[in-house]
Design an enzyme around this catalytic site. Structure first.
Site, PDB file in Angstrom:
ATOM      1  N   ASP A 201      42.819 -52.467  34.942  1.00  0.00           N
ATOM      2  CA  ASP A 201      42.923 -53.974  34.190  1.00  0.00           C
ATOM      3  C   ASP A 201      42.632 -54.861  35.607  1.00  0.00           C
ATOM      4  O   ASP A 201      43.508 -54.708  36.372  1.00  0.00           O
ATOM      5  CB  ASP A 201      43.943 -54.155  33.608  1.00  0.00           C
ATOM      6  N   HIS A 202      41.703 -55.262  35.925  1.00  0.00           N
ATOM      7  CA  HIS A 202      41.170 -55.948  37.222  1.00  0.00           C
ATOM      8  C   HIS A 202      42.461 -57.158  37.398  1.00  0.00           C
ATOM      9  O   HIS A 202      42.371 -57.404  38.619  1.00  0.00           O
ATOM     10  CB  HIS A 202      39.887 -56.275  37.229  1.00  0.00           C
ATOM     11  N   HIS A 264      44.367 -58.282  29.900  1.00  0.00           N
ATOM     12  CA  HIS A 264      44.791 -59.089  31.047  1.00  0.00           C
ATOM     13  C   HIS A 264      46.134 -59.942  30.852  1.00  0.00           C
ATOM     14  O   HIS A 264      47.047 -59.905  31.562  1.00  0.00           O
ATOM     15  CB  HIS A 264      43.773 -60.199  31.625  1.00  0.00           C
TER      16      HIS A 264
END
Ligand code: BG6
Length: 655
Positions: A201-202, A264
């Protein structure tokens, strides 16, 4: 509470002596795609520049494209579509790049061909010898529909065997709903172990998100306040200015709930609200995150309209009514009757001891008025009764704002006494800015993911159970929205704050969204263009946001003027006594200032022609700012003359 020095262990002090990544061959599936050239390669290049990449590191790119190693290296090096375009450093280092790219290799692979995987295995074996490592990092930069198949074929081709470690990084989205996430987890875990799977999950790679943990657990001051006794509500806001672009094919099947919230935003929620972990060991943190997500109340589908609203952006128009940019339904690869939401706002409850009764508000959307991700922790207000008999009429709550991006910092808003004999208060702030305190981050966010994975640190990655918990929260909302197509789409114009229903959702609770205005947004207003930063800052501190519905009267002729307005987006009409439109005002225009300038009743009625988002500056703040900023006062005198033919003296203005 856990002693925070225990949680951090040595990690807190060992930053400077970071070791390079562990040696490995990195096998990238989807190597000819966008993610590889835009983010993965620039991230690896950044690691190389910062001496964080092992010398025994090689990349084997793989995809269905017919490329050879020379062509792959040339594409990755190019100025049009490669590192020279996508690197994030102020100066490009040829020497570092040349050394790095010489370690890139390519081999074609059809994801459904076991023979191709066997050939890949042989190629990796050669690279293992050349680079003296047996570790293999596998990166899935492909559509998730291929994940299960690639996992199986890797296994069939013998990738799991041999010396060294095997780790797999999988990009989001991990599943499309609860059931597909379960199925995908089952498919992946059929052949591989959970501790070999690193789900990206950036957002967790963002410094400002990682800092949420440091902020909470490395400081003794805030954690004792972090609960329902002191906090009134928490707001998560991920506002994007960009539209869906060329990603319509993907996005139309997704929508903002799947694209931003389920992953996110729920990850940030977990960091902000979880219990202190017993250590910074990956599973200690992930256990707490999982516990937190499983404490979020799951709505029944029929409850969803009470707690969640959705929106879809429509076109934007210029002053002459000509369309500037079309709405979402006209985007490439989007169904012209699409029911997909490009905006959502909602309220969650965390049913545990710490957070019971504290509403958690979330809001995210595309094609909005600004780009900005913020988390606002709003504390309970101090009792106002103490101030009775003074000129202080109301108190604002203290707010702690985590600015995640693009501005990176933390801000604490509180009230201070304005110097002078009378007791008046003003909102002020203390703030920490990353760019002042540290060298600005040049990172894409992927460096830390790749680096941590090579070192076997899964802290920043999601775990199978976490992904499923997050889907469980989203599922009833997805179900309800699917079963009940929106009948008002598109319901917000590009460049606005989103649909009015988002304001109504929070207004029902007697609260409002806290809009973070940045100097660049304020400077879009001609009145403030080029203003000095201190003036902008003090105006920002004083502004509050308000939205007017179509047809709503904002100012009534003859009323006493108590505020002035800036239009962020939308349109209002100025009406004469007969109710005829004299003129209209749009984005960046301001009105209502003359009433404040000469303390006279309103000279005209102003009505919203469409949903209009505004910032409001109250009279007391307006006068204070005039007093503080002679330049602003001068420009107001000019405006009084030009717009209203009123000649004022500076003393009249600031008295
Ligand atoms: C991605 C979403 O995961 O995150 C995109 O698929 C979104 O739609 C992006 O634009 C936002 O990331 P960032 O880092 O720009 O906030």
């Amino acid at each position: 509470m856990t002693d925070s020095s225990q949680i951090f262990g040595d990690a807190a002090i060992n930053q400077a002596s970071a070791l390079p990544s562990e040696p490995c061959v990195m096998l990238i599936f989807g190597a000819s795609g966008d993610l590889t050239k835009r983010l993965l390669i620039p991230a690896i290049y950044n690691l190389a520049c910062d001496n964080l990449l092992s010398d025994n590191f090689a990349i084997l790119g793989s995809a269905i494209s017919e490329l050879n190693t020379e062509q792959f290296r040339a594409t990755m090096s190019s100025g049009e579509d490669g590192i020279r375009k996508f690197h994030t450093r102020s100066k490009f280092d040829e020497e570092v790049w040349e050394k790095l790219v010489s370690r890139f290799h390519y081999q074609k692979c059809s994801f459904d061909s076991v023979d191709d995987f066997k050939a890949l295995r042989r190629k990796v074996a050669e690279l293992e010898v050349d680079y003296q490592t047996h570790n293999i990092l596998i990166y899935f930069a492909t559509a998730p529909s291929f994940f299960g198949m690639i996992c199986e074929n890797l296994f069939q081709a013998g990738f799991k065997e041999g010396q060294g470690w095997r780790r797999i990084i999988a990009e989001k989205p991990f599943g499309h709903d609860t059931q597909s996430a379960r199925d995908l987890n089952a498919a992946v875990l059929k052949r591989w172990d959970e501790n070999q799977i690193y789900r990206v999950d950036h957002y967790l790679g963002k410094e400002t998100v990682q800092n949420l943990l440091a902020f909470r657990f490395a400081n003794g001051m805030f954690e004792p306040l972090w609960n329902k006794n002191n906090i009134d509500n928490i707001q998560f806001n991920v506002c994007e200015e960009v539209d869906v672009g060329a990603r319509g094919g993907y996005y139309d099947k997704s929508g903002v709930l799947r694209d931003m919230m389920q992953n996110h935003m729920f990850q940030m929620l977990a960091y902000l609200c979880m219990e202190p972990p017993s250590s910074f060991e990956p599973d200690a943190i992930r256990n707490e995150k999982s516990k937190l997500l499983s404490s979020v109340r799951i709505y029944k589908p029929e409850e969803v309209p009470n707690y969640f609203v959705r929106g879809q952006y429509g076109a934007s128009f210029d002053d002459e009514g000509e369309m500037l940019q079309p709405g979402y339904r006209y985007a490439q690869d989007v169904n012209p009757l699409s029911n997909t939401e490009t905006f959502a706002a909602g309220k969650l409850h965390i049913d545990n001891w710490r957070w019971e009764g504290v509403p958690i508000y979330l809001r995210s959307g595309k094609a909005l008025w600004k780009r900005g991700t913020e988390i606002v922790v709003e504390f309970k207000k101090a009792p106002e009764a103490i101030f009775r008999g003074t000129s202080v009429k109301s108190l604002a709550p203290n707010r702690l704002v985590f600015h995640i991006q693009p501005y990176q910092g933390i801000e604490l808003l509180f009230q201070a006494k304005v110097p002078g004999p009378a007791l008046t208060l003003q909102k002020v702030d203390m703030h920490f800015s990353y760019s002042d305190a540290f060298k600005a981050s040049r990172y894409t966010g992927y460096e830390v993911m790749i680096y941590s994975c090579t070192r076997g640190d899964s802290t920043l990655f999601s775990r199978g159970d976490l992904v499923e918990e997050a889907w469980k929260i989203a599922q009833p909302i997805l179900d309800y929205w699917k079963a009940t197509p929106a009948d008002d789409f598109p319901n917000y114009a590009r460049g606005t704050w989103g649909p009015k229903s988002a304001n109504e959702l929070i207004a029902k609770d007697g609260r409002r969204w806290f809009e973070v205005v940045t100097p660049d947004v304020l400077q879009r207003t001609p009145l403030f263009k080029g203003s000095d930063p201190a003036l902008l800052k003090s105006i920002i501190m004083a502004l509050r946001s308000e939205a007017a519905e179509i047809g709503e009267i904002i100012i009534q002729k003859g009323d006493i003027a108590n505020e002035m307005y800036l239009i962020c987006s939308g349109e209002v009409e100025v009406l004469d006594s007969a109710g005829e439109e004299i003129k209209s005002l749009k984005d960046g225009d301001f009105f209502g200032e003359i009433g404040l300038l000469i303390s006279s009743p309103r000279t005209a009625t102003i009505r919203a022609k469409m949903l209009t988002d505004m910032f409001v500056l109250d009279k007391a703040d307006f006068h204070r700012i005039l007093r503080e900023s002679p330049r602003f006062a001068e420009s107001m005198l000019k405006i009084a003359k030009e717009r209203y033919d009123v000649t004022l003296l500076i003393d009249q203005l600031i008295s």
